[in-house]
Design a protein around this motif. Sequence first.
Motif, PDB file in Angstrom:
ATOM      1  N   ASP A  14      36.915  38.295  36.942  1.00  0.00           N
ATOM      2  CA  ASP A  14      37.283  39.701  37.155  1.00  0.00           C
ATOM      3  C   ASP A  14      37.296  40.455  35.831  1.00  0.00           C
ATOM      4  O   ASP A  14      36.683  41.516  35.688  1.00  0.00           O
ATOM      5  N   ARG A  15      37.997  39.907  34.857  1.00  0.00           N
ATOM      6  CA  ARG A  15      38.119  40.576  33.557  1.00  0.00           C
ATOM      7  C   ARG A  15      36.758  40.685  32.871  1.00  0.00           C
ATOM      8  O   ARG A  15      36.426  41.705  32.273  1.00  0.00           O
ATOM      9  N   MET A  33      38.555  37.014  45.344  1.00  0.00           N
ATOM     10  CA  MET A  33      38.593  37.617  44.013  1.00  0.00           C
ATOM     11  C   MET A  33      37.560  37.066  43.036  1.00  0.00           C
ATOM     12  O   MET A  33      37.760  37.148  41.835  1.00  0.00           O
ATOM     13  N   HIS A  93      41.132  47.269  40.994  1.00  0.00           N
ATOM     14  CA  HIS A  93      40.976  45.839  41.270  1.00  0.00           C
ATOM     15  C   HIS A  93      41.073  45.539  42.771  1.00  0.00           C
ATOM     16  O   HIS A  93      40.409  44.622  43.260  1.00  0.00           O
ATOM     17  N   ASN A 136      34.585  43.397  34.643  1.00  0.00           N
ATOM     18  CA  ASN A 136      35.036  44.782  34.546  1.00  0.00           C
ATOM     19  C   ASN A 136      34.180  45.540  33.533  1.00  0.00           C
ATOM     20  O   ASN A 136      33.748  46.673  33.777  1.00  0.00           O
ATOM     21  N   ILE A 170      44.141  38.683  39.422  1.00  0.00           N
ATOM     22  CA  ILE A 170      42.922  38.943  38.666  1.00  0.00           C
ATOM     23  C   ILE A 170      42.551  37.674  37.913  1.00  0.00           C
ATOM     24  O   ILE A 170      43.349  37.136  37.154  1.00  0.00           O
ATOM     25  N   HIS A 184      38.271  43.560  44.879  1.00  0.00           N
ATOM     26  CA  HIS A 184      38.614  42.392  45.683  1.00  0.00           C
ATOM     27  C   HIS A 184      38.216  42.587  47.146  1.00  0.00           C
ATOM     28  O   HIS A 184      37.853  41.623  47.823  1.00  0.00           O
TER      29      HIS A 184
END
Length: 219
Positions: free
Chosen positions: A72-73, A182, A132, A76, A68, A136
């Motif tokens: 990504d974070r 990712m 996740h 979210n 991650i 991805h």
Amino acid sequence: MSQHKKPTPAISQKPKAKTQNIGPSFLSKFQQKIDLTSSQDPILKKIFWGLSIFCLVITIILSQKSGINADDRMQNEYEQNIMKYYATMGSDTGALNLPKTKMHYYGGVFEVLSGLTNKILGQDSPDQLGYHKIRHAWSAIFGTGAMVFTGLLASSIGGWLTGILALIFIFLTPSFLGHSMMNPKDIPFAMGYIMSIYYTYLLLTQLPDLKRKTLMLLG
């Protein structure tokens, strides 16, 4: 006395041995079956789409083992807010004001697709590993899409062989392949960017008889 000259005997010429026609070389035979510079050759076209499916499968498999990253974070939260926005028919406006990440200035196509998939599969919490993995997988789909449209653009300019080489080269580019596993921000943008270039090129080559399909996909 008149001397009678003996007639010179005719020289019998042996027939020349005919050179055996060994036929075209292997490359010539290959070129007779496949037009390497054509954008219409059905065999090269099948090879291109076969490689595209291969790239998609491999990229999805690799994406399930990727970690991650920062985007990504960051996204979210954006996905969660977008899903709330649509679930409440626009009553929850959290997705329209994210002062910390500024994500409300970005398009939400990727977030809606991954959010819906996560919702359907019951993986709608960032605390779940499957959440996740699905994101991805979608990143891999968008990344492969960017690779395919790169190949399509190259094939439109230089034929299917050029398109195949372009597809192989971008797939084997470590940085692009890595981000395709990712990166939910830059990879969807890259796909949209190369799609716009591809359909702009098609539009220009079709002038003045524009096709409705080209206009719609460019839009």
